[in-house]
Structures are given as structure tokens and as C-alpha cells.
Design a protein around this motif. Structure first.
Motif, mmCIF file in Angstrom:
data_model
loop_
_atom_site.group_PDB
_atom_site.id
_atom_site.type_symbol
_atom_site.label_atom_id
_atom_site.label_comp_id
_atom_site.label_asym_id
_atom_site.label_seq_id
_atom_site.Cartn_x
_atom_site.Cartn_y
_atom_site.Cartn_z
ATOM 1 N N LEU A 7 36.166 40.167 39.640
ATOM 2 C CA LEU A 7 37.168 39.241 40.177
ATOM 3 C C LEU A 7 37.752 38.438 39.031
ATOM 4 O O LEU A 7 37.017 37.830 38.239
ATOM 5 N N LEU A 8 39.058 38.419 38.945
ATOM 6 C CA LEU A 8 39.748 37.590 37.956
ATOM 7 C C LEU A 8 40.015 36.242 38.600
ATOM 8 O O LEU A 8 40.834 36.115 39.499
ATOM 9 N N GLY A 9 39.270 35.240 38.172
ATOM 10 C CA GLY A 9 39.388 33.915 38.769
ATOM 11 C C GLY A 9 40.693 33.243 38.395
ATOM 12 O O GLY A 9 41.367 33.627 37.430
ATOM 13 N N THR A 10 41.054 32.236 39.150
ATOM 14 C CA THR A 10 42.282 31.489 38.848
ATOM 15 C C THR A 10 42.148 30.702 37.546
ATOM 16 O O THR A 10 43.137 30.201 37.026
ATOM 17 N N ASP A 11 40.916 30.596 37.019
ATOM 18 C CA ASP A 11 40.736 29.947 35.723
ATOM 19 C C ASP A 11 40.887 30.933 34.571
ATOM 20 O O ASP A 11 40.665 30.571 33.405
ATOM 21 N N GLY A 12 41.255 32.194 34.900
ATOM 22 C CA GLY A 12 41.477 33.192 33.859
ATOM 23 C C GLY A 12 40.220 33.909 33.407
ATOM 24 O O GLY A 12 40.295 34.776 32.535
ATOM 25 N N ARG A 13 39.076 33.593 33.986
ATOM 26 C CA ARG A 13 37.826 34.212 33.571
ATOM 27 C C ARG A 13 37.535 35.443 34.427
ATOM 28 O O ARG A 13 37.918 35.499 35.589
ATOM 29 N N LYS A 14 36.804 36.394 33.832
ATOM 30 C CA LYS A 14 36.447 37.631 34.535
ATOM 31 C C LYS A 14 35.028 37.488 35.069
ATOM 32 O O LYS A 14 34.073 37.358 34.308
ATOM 33 N N TYR A 15 34.893 37.542 36.400
ATOM 34 C CA TYR A 15 33.602 37.368 37.057
ATOM 35 C C TYR A 15 33.097 38.698 37.589
ATOM 36 O O TYR A 15 33.883 39.524 38.080
ATOM 37 N N VAL A 16 31.785 38.888 37.532
ATOM 38 C CA VAL A 16 31.153 40.051 38.142
ATOM 39 C C VAL A 16 30.376 39.558 39.361
ATOM 40 O O VAL A 16 29.630 38.582 39.300
ATOM 41 N N GLY A 34 22.916 30.386 47.957
ATOM 42 C CA GLY A 34 23.725 29.313 47.397
ATOM 43 C C GLY A 34 24.387 29.775 46.122
ATOM 44 O O GLY A 34 23.722 30.308 45.223
ATOM 45 N N GLN A 35 25.698 29.592 46.033
ATOM 46 C CA GLN A 35 26.435 30.036 44.843
ATOM 47 C C GLN A 35 27.419 28.962 44.411
ATOM 48 O O GLN A 35 27.941 28.201 45.237
ATOM 49 N N SER A 36 27.642 28.925 43.093
ATOM 50 C CA SER A 36 28.727 28.064 42.612
ATOM 51 C C SER A 36 30.054 28.668 43.056
ATOM 52 O O SER A 36 30.180 29.888 43.212
ATOM 53 N N ILE A 37 31.040 27.829 43.288
ATOM 54 C CA ILE A 37 32.317 28.282 43.867
ATOM 55 C C ILE A 37 33.202 28.840 42.759
ATOM 56 O O ILE A 37 33.634 28.118 41.857
ATOM 57 N N VAL A 38 33.455 30.161 42.829
ATOM 58 C CA VAL A 38 34.294 30.820 41.830
ATOM 59 C C VAL A 38 35.757 30.501 42.123
ATOM 60 O O VAL A 38 36.227 30.711 43.252
ATOM 61 N N PRO A 39 36.490 29.978 41.157
ATOM 62 C CA PRO A 39 37.909 29.651 41.404
ATOM 63 C C PRO A 39 38.707 30.883 41.823
ATOM 64 O O PRO A 39 38.690 31.897 41.139
ATOM 65 N N GLY A 40 39.335 30.821 42.953
ATOM 66 C CA GLY A 40 40.180 31.915 43.430
ATOM 67 C C GLY A 40 39.519 32.828 44.418
ATOM 68 O O GLY A 40 40.175 33.721 44.974
ATOM 69 N N ILE A 41 38.230 32.625 44.697
ATOM 70 C CA ILE A 41 37.551 33.545 45.607
ATOM 71 C C ILE A 41 38.047 33.368 47.041
ATOM 72 O O ILE A 41 37.994 34.279 47.855
ATOM 73 N N PHE A 42 38.544 32.157 47.375
ATOM 74 C CA PHE A 42 39.077 31.920 48.716
ATOM 75 C C PHE A 42 40.606 31.955 48.733
ATOM 76 O O PHE A 42 41.219 31.597 49.727
ATOM 77 N N LYS A 43 41.190 32.366 47.625
ATOM 78 C CA LYS A 43 42.650 32.354 47.530
ATOM 79 C C LYS A 43 43.259 33.398 48.469
ATOM 80 O O LYS A 43 42.789 34.531 48.568
ATOM 81 N N GLN A 44 44.315 32.989 49.176
ATOM 82 C CA GLN A 44 45.031 33.922 50.039
ATOM 83 C C GLN A 44 45.962 34.775 49.182
ATOM 84 O O GLN A 44 46.868 34.265 48.521
ATOM 85 N N ARG A 45 45.692 36.069 49.142
ATOM 86 C CA ARG A 45 46.488 36.978 48.307
ATOM 87 C C ARG A 45 47.775 37.392 49.021
ATOM 88 O O ARG A 45 47.875 37.343 50.244
#
Length: 1303
Positions: free
Chosen positions: A554-563, A482-493
């Protein structure tokens, strides 16, 4: 007084924040300017005027408390229970709930506050109803999807009640011959009855029913008139009332079951009150009396054992009462289905949260000041707890098939889900990501490693680097993430745009680089001792990465840098994967070939990498010092490199510094002055070491220079792997053999010990082999390792059969597997219980478990152990060495099983071996022993034994067909692994306190320790495993500082919190009980101490069995306590039992055995057996002389005792009659010489003398006057002697626990 220790049932974020700020202010002021005698708080009294009787109440407060703390105290106070919706006023002005009392204008000691009732909102009305239902005992049993049966159970109150029962009729209730250890059998098998709570009298009923009326919700036109809810109440008198919840309060309306008329009844039947509690008292004549009796009933239990856990998932016991017992009986309660609405409202908007935004917003909170850190860490702790709870509940629903997948057309293992704003996926290789690494096995391991990696990064708390909330749940054979949903992880590039911004994109074929991630990943790599290195994509292009190619940014759509994907933060254990083991391991093969490991995710533990880094740094320092000594003509340094260099001196942070069980860093024992001096002499910046996490993982260097560099990296990783097998493993085994480390009790404590040393579980086979080489002393370690390997093998087998099995067949499957695994001697051909009518409903179900037989399961277990641990079970005849009860416990804990408490028979009637419940016979003449009292006590005690035993099933005269039935599997609970970080602020305060105490700054040290305790409680909440551990550690510290009453109170809290959060039979709980008994004895309550020790011994029998190596300390302590009670003969028997175990484990010629012989000789002298005393002392002297030489203190001490005992033996024999007469006249005299007790070491704890104790005490047997004991034996007049000078207690040169503390 509004106590900061009182947990709140409904804890809000804003309230947490303000509380945290207040506590931070107190901590900041004290830590920055510590002064002697400085008051912690200015405490004063306020008077609160009430709108109803008793019209006023007094309350003690402190200036640093918030107004909302005062409100909570009023809500919890018995005289003001009825108030929950109100505000406070001072001088006619409303006071803001979220300010400190010191900020209220004109408020001073003796001031009056006025409690003013507020109008209700629907939310306030719902909260009020939930609170009143719990208060009046109307809330029935709950069936929870996450918490199992009896979750959060504590047995402390009834163990304590057993001691109170003994002394309820006065101090001398027990006869001189009676004590809690009378007739106790150390060799009897463990009893499941020990784990089951006693049946209590039912709580007094205040109402028959209270629930929401079927007329809910109010229609629109009545909502506008202030109607909020409608209730239906049935009093004890059988009268039924319909109640309207209005903005002004509660009143009786004119509705009935068939007619809707929610307006007030006319006089004289009209009843109205602002509080529902007051209205109930007006409606039911018997309410006040029954409510008072209910409060008395509830006050019999410690508040810590009844408060709701809000920041931790409660422990689920593996054995629970019978399904039809009064403890777990299911009762009718219409409001049970209404509770979700009462708590969350009709829209349930309060439970739908944006978890990711909350996590990252909390991480971005300021952290500059102590106040900021307290606020931030407390908020984070509560948030992680809420997320873990929500994710675990969602995972259970997904596993049961209650949640629809987002991609229903995909394969089952590839399906993903979203529930409660949490993203779920299976821990399986559904899309082929790990096809080359081991498939499903590799995917399962990767998810577990990922949680550990996320937890480590969370602990580092690097600004600007973010992680998703992550939880792994094992349930019914399935692993869910179970994970919190990172903004942009499902974004179609866009075409050509990578889904990942840093690291491997599609496996290792495509590698992305982003300069924005490099500085952040560099900090992570330094902490994990990883080096910047090159990787190559499928085109052969070189990319410089700071972390493993598997770790992604991953650079999320919220501008944050996720590992993301932190399962490869350390290098592969190449030695293990290549099978380069010792010759003894090479013979573990099947069909002439070694069984391949099931996956290639075998990585080194971060603790091992940290330990290797520190070892290499020590070598570097030694080399530098030697080089300078050789190169310069300087005066030689008197201090050694190890003494002069603090390994903590490096500025590089680490997420995995080695800590022992006391919580102290093993490398922080050097003084800061020496460290600074060393830094002036040696430039540690020259020391550079980093491991390449991507070696041996398929990377292909291109140029000769790259290949040379890569070869260097491979050699360094091989050196680290060799360090594990040649240094760490043997050192651990040697420490356990020498008694320098607390011995593990069960699989959990063994696992924790190995992990702290950086040893992977796959090395259990190696541990077992090394333990066998060391003889009887480590036979217990070998047995534990084999037991852990077999239980883990069974877990993997059971998970495979459960994975695709329909839910209704889980219990029959587990029962059948357990029968094949543990019950084959009772029934060699068990048949699974299958309901064929149900089976027809699941044509696609996997029922492969039906074909399992005891023989096939045994081969599967042996194959799994061979494959996963490279250990040959056949060579040790493991089935005959099997401890059935302990193995059943291990399997149950690993699978989340909750079994019915009954007498399980594991062998046929000819060689019966059952888990005895030790029930008294019907005529009450049984000699069976209670786990918390005497066997031959008062009638009350016998009655209690029957009551307690009634929750455990009897075995019928007819032998059972099989050991386990499907009906014995009462529940299967999920196993949750989370990524919640620990509080760095609270740990820093605790460590600062320890350092101050070590530097003899007692007052400052105790002040910092108290601040650390306050921070732990404020950040975690009281009911949390970390708080239980700090209670334990601080109790030991206070005991060593001779603050015995404080140590006792902290130990009591530690036991209760450990029981509720770690388990009633966990190793930490057992140690808590043992030391609680020790502290009770130190506080002159020896009977209570023996009750706790007895209960701990009973728990020990369930978790490990008999004759545990550390039980020598416990039995010795019990003997000393019995000696204190003048039970000299029984004390002698316990000393003899301790000696017998020591001789069996260590041999007759060991120093440990000699020490026990020395103590037994003294006990024999007290028991008037002078001849045996001389013989035992002579044996002790001979061992000391042989092992330590004639000049050793121990040898000389034993020689002196032997000489005087021998001289007095004849005199004692001649004056036996006179001695007896004198002893009869001196029955109330206390002997001047008694043995000292000592604390029980925690599992894995490095034993060292306690703070404030003379280190010399650990190297001498006894420095007291020998004449004291001899004069007592001869009946000398002790009244004429002056008080002896306080001397160090007896010590054992190899003993556990440091210097003993004299009684």
C-alpha cells in the motif's frame, strides 16, 4: 558514580537518545581499535555544592557520561532525594543537560558543580509530587487494566533471605548434620506455596495521606500569580495541612476543607520549602525517623526486584495470594484516581501520540554508524514497548465493550474501533474474507501469523519498506488486533482505482502490480526463501509477483510504501492438509472418516523453510565437490564439504537463521578462513532455491509451460513438507532420546523448542507417537505432548464459551469448565454458579457453558485433539495419566487466569490428591519442608514457614463440593503477542565476542562480550526478557572462562529479570536458579547453592512434576555439593536417587546409567561402604565393557578403579576402627577427590563442551589419581601430600552439559 545499569523511572526519548550516543562512542572506539589494557572509562570524582544540608556531596563519574546522568544520580542518591527540579552550573555557567561531561569547558577531576534549584512548571510540579508519593511510601496499591495481580513478581530476595537466615548468627549456624537438603523428599508433589511470596512486615508509614486537594485546579487569577496545584496532607500525628504548589516551591496555606485561602500562613505557622520532601520533614516531627526506617526497609530487596518495568510487559503469575491477604489487600488512597492527571496533565495530550508517524520516522533515522544504530534501536525499542502497552490496554477496553465502534450498524465481529490512535478489529471473519479458508478459525490463525510476519520484516529492517505497528491480544475468548493507523488506508479511491497497490486487491480475483514495490518485495522474498512467480486473476491474466498474492503493498498518503497482510510468507503445508500421514495416523478417525482440519491456513514455519534451504545447499556443495573430484585429476581434499563451507557464506539475508538456546548460530562453527577458501572453489551463486508461497492455493496456470513450471513448484514444496516429517521430526526426537538436547519442562518450553526447529504445533500428535516408539526414555516427552494438546484443546473450548458471554459471568464459566475438566473425580456432576438476578440483565448473552458436563467436555477435548493434532486420546487413556496441577498451570497460562492460592482437591476423599500447601500444624510440630530452607531449623525458620503459608488457604475439615468456585478466579489477564524486533547490533557484538573466544582471543572476546552486555542494557533497558537471556548466556560463558564471581553476579541478575518478565515458574527461571546454585557452589558458598537448587526443584515439581529427565543432572550436582559439605551419607542418597531415575528412563545397560554407577561407587567409598562400592563399580565396568568395548577409555578407567577398590576392600575392613579414629581427628580435612558439578543445559540447547574446556574431558570418566580417594578412605595423611596437578574433570560420554567443572 552514575551507573549505566540503574534503570530510570521516567525515561524520556531525548534522554534515551543522548545516552545511546554516548554508549555508541565508547563501543565504536573500542571495537575499531582494541588494545591491550585500554581503559574503558576515565573515572574521576566531582564535588556538587548543594543549596541545603549537607551542602555538598561527592560523586564518581566518567568522562563519557552525560550531564543528565549526573542529574539522575543526584535524584536517586539518599542525600539528595529532595531535589528534582534543578540544573547544574560550573564556574557560574549553566551546563546543558544533553552534553557529555568531557565537553564541559574547564571540567576536570576535583572540580565543583553547583546545584541550582529551578522554578517549577505545572508539569514539573506534577512529576515532583508523583515522585515524592512513591518515595515516602504513600502511593497505594494500583488496579491496572493490563497488569494483573502481583505483576512482575520476584521471589529471589526471599529465597536469598532464607539462606541468610540460616547463616545470620555466624558461619557455623548449621550443625554438621544440618543443611538445606535435610529430609528433602524428591517424590513429594508440588506445592503452590512455592509460588507465593512470604508475608512481610508492613512498611513504616511516613504519612497518613497525601493527595490533591478538592480546591484544584487554581482559578485563573491565581495561576497568574504562580499557583500550580493544591495538596492536602495528613501527618502521622494526625495534623492536616493544605499545601500550595507554587512556581517557587511548596508552602502551607490558610485553606481548610470549607474555606479557600491558598496564601501562606503567617509566622510562626508559616512553612515553605522548594522540595515537598523538605516541607514534610518540617511539618511532621516523626517524618525523618520514619522515612529513614522506610529506606532501610526498601533496601532489604534487590533494586532489580523493585524497579518499574518500562520496556516490557511484566509477567502475571497464574497463582496469587488470597484476596484478603496483606500482600494483595486493597487500601484506601484518594490519590489513586488522581494519578492519571498527575502523570499526563488535564488535557492528556502526552498520551495521544501519532504511533504510525513515530514508527516510520524512527525507521527512517540514519543507520550508517554504530552511534546511529544504537540511537535508532534504543528509540525503536522504547517506542514498541509504549505501543504494545497502549494497544493492549485499548484491546482490553474494546473487549469489555467500553469503546464505541466506528461502524455500529455492522455485525459484532465486523466492527472496528479506534482508541488512543490505535485501530482495533476482531480476529474473526466478520466480512467473509476467509469464507473459503475456514471462516473464523482461519481469521484467528491469520492474525497470529501476521504478527509473526510483521516481526520478521521488522527484523530484516529493509530501507524504504514500512510496516504498521501490530499487536494481537487474546482476552475473554476474543482475539483483537491493534494496529497503528496507516495514512490512506481508509481513503476513498476514485472509480477504477484499487485500494491496494501491489498484490491481491479483492481476495485473488483482482491483482495489482506496481513497479515501485517490486524491488522491496524482492528483498523480503529472498529473506524468506520465496521465489518470484506468476499468479492469475479471475480473468486469467498473468501477473508476476515477488511475494504471495495475499501479501499486499500500500502506498500511503505520506508517500511511504507499506507491506500488509504477512500471514502467508511461506507455502502451505500441503502434506498435512491432504492428510498424507503415516499409517499410525490414518487410524485416527471418527465415524470411519478422518476429521477435517478446521482451516486451510496451515503453512510451513519460516524456520523450517530456512532449514530446508540450508539442507539443499549442503547437498549442492557435496555434489559440486564430488563432481570436481571426479572431473579433475586433483589431489583429494582433506577437509569435508561440511568443514569447508560455511552456510553463512551466502550473501542473502534471512530473518529466521536457526539459533540454539545459547544464541549461537548452528552453522557458524566453521572458521572464516575455511569459508573463504571454499568460496574460491565453489560458486554458490549457481545454487538457486526458492519456494512458491501460492502453490496449492487455488491458482490456475493457463499455458502448458506455466503448468509445467507450476508442477515443479508444487514438487519443491512437497519435498519441503516431506523434509519436515522424515528428517526434522525424527531428528528432534532422536536428539532428545540421546540427551543431546536440553529437555523441555512444560508446554511453553516444548513450544519454543518445536518452533526453533521449524515444527508447527499441529505436529504434537506426531511427536507423541514417535516418543512412544522410543520407550521409557521419551515417556516424559509423550506426556508433555499429550498435556500440551489437551490444554490447547481446552483453551479453544473455553474461548468459544467465553466469546459472547457477558463479563460478569466469565469467572463462573471458567470455574465450571475447570470443574468438568479437572475436578470431575471430586464432583461428577458440577453445577455452575449463576446469579439469576444478573443474568436477567443480559438477555442476549450466550450461556451455553451451563450445559457442559464432564462427559461432554471430555468428548469435546478428544474431538478437538483429533481434529487439530490428528491424535487419538482414547488410545492412551489420557484421563488416568492426567497431571492435574501441571494441566491447571498450562490452562491458566494460556487463558491468562490468575487463581487463588489454595489447596485444590482433584479427587474424592477416598483417593485424595490435593495440591498441598504443606502448612505447619498449629502446634508447630509438622515435619513439612520449606522450599527454601530446612525443616528442623531455628525458631526463626519455623516462624517464617507459618508466615509464608498464611497466604495459602487451608482446606477445611469438610470436603469441598467442587474443586473450583467462581471466587477462586481472582483475575483474567490479557495475553499479548507483539511484533517488536530484536536488537541486531547487540546480537552482533555478542556473536563477535563468542567467535573471538572460540579463536582463543580471550581478551578481545571478553571486551566484546562486555560491550554486548552494555548494548543490551542500553537498548532494551535492564528489565527485559532479552536482557535476562543475555545475562544467562554470559554467565555460562564467564563460568566456562573460570570468571566465577562475574558468572555469579550475572546469574543473579538473570534470575530476577526472568522472574519479573517471563514468570516466577518459567522454564528459563528454573534453569537460572539451577545455574545460580552451581555458581554459588563454585564461589565456595555451598549452603546458598543448595537453597537455590532446592527452590528450583520445588518449581520443577509445579511445572513438570517429579522425575524429569534433566533432573538427573540437578540431583547429581546437589550430591556433589553435599559431598563438599562432608555430608557423605546424604550425598550417597542423592546419587542413588539420580541413579534410580536414570535406570527408569534409560535402562540399566545404558552408558548414562553406567556413568552414574561409577560416581555412586566413589560416593559409597567415601561413605565407608566398601563392599557396595566394589559392586557398583563392577556393574559400571560391565556396562562399559558391553557397550563400548574393552579398549574404550571409560572401560579402562572403570577397570582400574574396580581393581584397586577390590584390593583395598579387605584392608579397609581390617582397619575400620583405626580409620574411624583417624577420621575423627580429621573432621576439618577436605577430601582431595570430589565429584564435579556441571551447568544445567537450556531447553533445546545443543550440548557441546564449553569454551576453554578440554573436549577430551567429555569422553573420560576420571583422570585423577585413584590413590587420592583410597588414601582418604584409609585415613592417609593428606597434609604430607603435595597439591595435585590440575586435571580435566570427570566426563560422561553421553552426558549433558559438556565437560564437568571440578569443585
Amino acid at each position: 558514580m552514575a551507573s549505566p545499569e540503574a534503570p530510570e523511572l521516567h525515561e524520556g526519548i531525548t534522554q534515551d537518545s543522548v545516552d545511546a550516543l554516548s554508549d555508541a562512542n565508547a563501543f565504536d572506539s573500542q571495537s575499531q581499535e582494541p588494545t591491550e589494557g585500554q581503559p574503558v572509562d576515565s573515572v574521576f570524582q566531582l564535588t556538587v555544592r548543594l543549596p541545603h544540608a549537607p551542602h555538598k556531596t561527592d560523586i564518581m563519574v566518567s568522562a563519557q557520561e552525560q550531564v543528565q546522568d549526573v542529574r539522575q544520580s543526584l535524584i536517586d542518591s539518599p542525600s539528595t532525594f529532595q531535589y528534582s527540579c534543578f540544573h547544574l552550573e560550573h564556574n557560574g555557567e549553566r551546563i546543558n543537560d544533553f552534553i557529555e561531561l568531557s565537553e564541559v569547558p574547564g571540567l576536570s577531576p576535583g572540580s565543583e558543580l553547583h546545584l541550582v534549584e529551578d522554578p517549577y512548571t505545572e508539569k514539573e510540579a506534577r512529576i515532583h509530587i508523583v515522585r515524592i508519593r512513591e518515595l515516602v511510601g504513600a502511593a497505594g496499591s494500583r488496579v491496572d487494566t493490563l497488569h494483573g495481580i502481583s505483576a512482575g513478581l520476584s521471589l529471589h530476595d526471599e529465597i536469598n533471605a532464607g539462606e541468610i537466615t540460616q547463616n545470620s548468627d555466624g558461619k557455623n549456624t548449621l550443625s554438621k548434620e544440618a543443611h538445606p537438603m535435610v529430609n528433602y523428599d524428591l517424590d513429594s508433589p508440588g506445592s503452590l506455596k512455592t509460588l507465593i511470596p512470604a508475608v512481610r512486615e508492613p512498611a513504616p508509614r511516613t504519612l497518613k495521606a497525601i493527595y490533591l486537594s478538592s480546591w484544584n485546579p487554581p482559578p485563573y487569577y491565581l495561576r497568574q500569580k504562580g499557583h500550580l496545584l493544591y495538596l492536602q496532607i495528613t501527618t502521622n500525628e494526625g495534623e492536616q495541612y493544605h499545601i500550595t504548589s507554587h512556581v517557587s516551591g511548596f508552602f502551607v496555606n490558610k485553606s481548610s476543607n470549607n474555606k479557600f485561602d491558598p496564601f501562606p500562613k503567617a509566622l510562626p505557622k508559616s512553612h515553605k520549602a522548594h522540595s515537598l520532601l523538605s516541607l514534610l520533614a518540617a511539618l511532621s516531627p516523626s517524618f525523618n525517623e520514619s522515612f529513614a526506617r522506610l529506606q532501610e526497609y526498601n533496601n532489604q530487596k534487590d533494586p532489580l526486584s523493585t524497579f518499574q518495568l518500562t520496556n516490557a510487559i511484566p509477567a502475571n503469575p497464574w497463582v496469587v495470594p488470597l484476596a484478603n491477604s496483606s500482600i494483595s489487600s486493597h487500601q484506601a488512597d484518594l490519590a489513586r484516581t488522581q494519578e492519571n492527571y498527575l502523570i499526563s496533565g488535564v488535557e492528556t495530550s502526552e498520551t495521544l501520540r501519532d504511533w504510525n508517524e513515530e514508527f516510520q520516522s524512527t525507521r527512517e533515522l540514519p543507520r550508517e554508524t554504530v552511534q546511529d544504530r544504537v540511537f535508532r534501536e534504543r528509540l525503536a525499542c522504547k517506542l514498541y514497548a509504549d505501543f504494545n502497552d497502549a494497544a493492549a490496554r485499548g484491546a482490553v477496553l474494546v473487549a469489555k465493550g467500553e469503546v464505541a465502534p466506528l461502524n455500529p450498524t455492522e455485525e459484532r465481529d465486523a466492527q472496528i474501533f479506534v482508541y488512543n490512535n490505535v485501530f482495533f478489529s476482531f480476529g474473526a471473519d466478520g466480512v467473509g474474507t476467509f469464507a473459503n479458508e475456514g471462516g473464523d478459525e482461519a481469521a484467528r490463525v491469520a492474525t497470529g501469523k501476521d504478527v509473526l510476519g510483521v516481526k520478521a520484516v521488522n527484523q530484516l529492517d529493509i530501507p524504504g519498506l514500512f510496516t504498521p505497528g501490530t499487536v494481537v491480544v487474546d482476552y475473554l475468548g476474543k482475539r483483537l488486533v491493534g494496529q497503528s493507523i496507516v495514512p490512506g488506508i481508509f481513503k476513498q479511491r476514485e472509480p477504477g482505482e484499487h485500494q491496494i497497490d501491489y498484490g491481491g486487491v479483492e481476495g485473488k480475483d483482482v491483482v495489482a502490480e506496481n513497479e515501485g514495490f517490486a524491488p522491496l518485495f524482492e528483498k523480503v522474498s529472498k529473506a524468506f526463501r520465496a521465489k518470484k512467480h506468476a499468479v492469475w486473476d479471475k480473468e486469467g491474466t498473468r501477473h508476476e509477483l515477488e511475494a504471495s498474492v495475499e501479501t499486499k503493498g500500500l502506498l500511503g498518503t505520506d508517500g511511504r510504501k507499506y507491506v500488509l497482510d504477512l500471514y502467508r510468507i511461506t507455502p502451505l503445508d500441503v502434506s498435512w492438509l491432504e492428510g498424507q500421514r503415516d499409517a499410525e495416523n490414518q487410524n485416527v478417525a471418527q465415524n470411519g472418516q478422518q476429521t477435517p482440519y478446521p482451516h486451510r491456513m496451515a503453512v510451513l514455519r519460516p524456520e523450517l523453510v530456512e532449514s530446508y534451504w540450508r539442507a539443499r545447499m549442503r547437498d549442492f556443495v557435496r555434489t559440486e565437490v564430488d563432481h570436481r573430484r571426479d572431473g579433475k585429476n586433483e589431489e583429494p581434499d582433506e577437509s569435508t564439504p561440511k568443514e569447508r563451507i560455511s552456510e553463512k557464506s551466502s550473501s542473502e539475508p534471512s530473518a529466521f537463521t536457526e539459533e540454539n538456546e545459547n544464541g549461537t548460530n548452528e552453522h557458524q562453527d566453521q572458521a572464516s578462513g575455511n569459508s573463504n577458501e571454499a568460496l574460491d572453489r565453489i560458486d554458490l551463486s549457481k545454487f538457486q532455491l526458492g519456494l512458491n508461497p501460492d502453490v496449492f492455493s487455488g491458482q490456475v496456470p493457463q499455458t502448458p509451460e506455466e503448468k509445467a513450471e507450476w508442477a515443479k513448484d508444487e514438487a519443491e514444496v512437497r519435498a519441503a513438507c516431506k523434509y519436515l516429517t522424515t528428517d526434522v521430526l525424527p531428528a528432534l526426537v532422536q536428539h532428545l532420546k540421546d540427551g543431546d538436547t536440553g529437555f523441555p519442562m512444560d508446554g511453553q518450553s516444548l513450544t519454543r523448542l518445536l518452533h526453533k526447529r521449524g515444527i508447527n504445533i499441529r505436529y504434537l500428535g506426531e511427536i507423541a507417537i514417535l516418543a512412544r516408539l522410543h520407550g521409557p526414555r521419551l515417556e516424559a516427552l509423550e506426556s508433555l505432548a499429550i498435556q500440551e494438546m489437551t490444554s490447547r484443546a481446552f483453551k479453544h473450548i473455553a474461548n468459544r464459551y467465553l466469546r459472547y458471554l457477558p463479563g460478569p459471568f466469565a469467572a463462573p464459566c471458567i470455574a465450571h469448565l475447570l470443574n468438568c475438566f479437572l475436578g470431575s473425580k471430586l464432583n461428577s456432576n458440577p453445577v455452575p454458579e449463576i446469579d439469576e438476578s444478573l443474568r436477567a440483565l443480559y438477555p442476549e448473552g450466550d450461556f451455553a457453558f451451563e450445559k457442559v458436563t464432564p462427559g461432554s467436555l471430555q468428548k469435546e477435548v478428544e474431538g478437538q485433539v483429533c481434529m487439530r493434532f490428528r491424535y487419538d486420546l482414547k488410545s492412551v487413556n489420557w484421563t488416568s495419566r492426567m497431571k492435574h496441577l501441571q494441566l491447571l498451570r498450562e490452562v491458566s497460562l494460556k487463558l491468562g487466569l490468575q487463581l487463588e492460592a489454595k489447596e485444590y482437591c482433584f479427587k474424592n476423599m477416598g483417593e485424595i490428591e490435593c495440591v498441598k500447601s504443606e502448612l505447619p500444624t498449629l502446634n508447630g510440630s509438622s515435619d513439612s519442608l520449606l522450599s527454601n530452607g530446612t525443616s528442623n531449623g531455628s525458631n526463626k525458620r519455623k516462624k517464617k514457614a507459618v508466615t509464608r503459608g498464611s497466604t495459602v488457604a487451608n482446606v477445611s475439615a469438610k470436603p469441598p463440593i467442587s474443586t473450583f468456585g467462581a471466587e477462586n478466579i481472582l483475575n483474567i489477564a490479557p495475553i499479548v503477542k507483539d511484533a517488536s524486533p530484536r536488537s541486531s547490533l547487540a546480537e552482533e557484538a555478542l556473536e563477535a565476542g563468542r567467535i573471538s573466544l572460540a579463536q582463543n582471543q580471550k581478551e578481545l572476546g571478553q571486551e566484546l562480550i562486555l560491550e554486548s552486555l552494555s548494548l543490551h542494557e542500553q537498548i532494551y533497558g535492564i528489565l527485559h526478557p532479552e536482557v535476562a537471556r543475555v545475562y544467562y548466556q554470559l554467565s555460562m560463558l564467564y563460568y566456562s572462562l573460570d570468571e566465577k564471581s562475574a558468572a555469579l553476579e550475572l546469574a543473579r541478575k538473570s534470575v530476577i529479570v526472568s522472574e519479573r518478565t517471563l514468570g516466577i515458574d518459567s522454564a528459563e527461571t528454573i534453569l537460572g536458579y539451577l545455574n545460580l546454585g552451581l555458581f554459588e557452589h563454585a564461589n565456595a558458598n555451598t549452603n546458598a547453592a543448595l537453597v537455590y537448587v532446592r527452590h528450583a526443584l520445588e518449581l520443577w515439581k509445579v511445572t513438570y512434576g517429579i522425575k524429569h529427565p534433566d533432573s538427573i543432572t540437578t540431583i547429581n550436582n546437589a550430591a556433589v555439593m553435599l559431598q563438599h559439605l562432608k555430608q557423605y551419607h546424604d550425598s550417597r542418597l542423592w546419587f542413588e536417587a539420580s541413579l534410580a531415575i536414570s535406570e527408569e528412563l534409560s535402562g540399566r545397560q545404558s552408558i548414562n546409567t553406567a556413568t552414574l554407577l561409577f560416581q555412586l561407587a566413589q560416593a559409597l567409598a567415601l561413605d565407608q561402604d566398601s563392599k557396595s562400592a566394589v559392586n557398583r563399580m563392577r556393574e559400571a565396568y560391565n556396562v562399559f565393557l558391553t557397550q563400548l568395548g574393552p579398549e574404550d577409555k571409560n572401560t579402562k578407567e572403570a577397570e582400574s578403579w574396580l581393581e584397586q577398590l577390590t584390593q583395598n576392600a579387605v584392608s579397609v575392613a581390617k582397619h575400620a576402627k583405626d580409620l574411624q579414629a583417624r577420621r575423627l581427628r580429621r573432621v576439618n580435612a577436605t577430601p582431595r577427590v570430589t565429584m564435579g558439578t556441571r551447568p544445567q543445559p537450556q531447553v533445546g540447547q545443543i550440548i557441546s563442551p564449553a569454551i576453554g574446556q578440554d573436549i577430551q574431558a567429555s569422553s573420560t570418566l576420571d583422570s585423577r589419581n585413584i590413590d587420592e580417594l583410597l588414601k582418604f578412605i584409609e585415613g592417609g595423611d593428606t597434609a604430607k601430600r603435595t597439591a595435585p596437578k590440575k586435571r580435566p574433570g570427570r566426563g560422561n560420554p553421553k552426558r549433558r552439559g559438556g565437560g564437568s567443572v571440578g569443585t
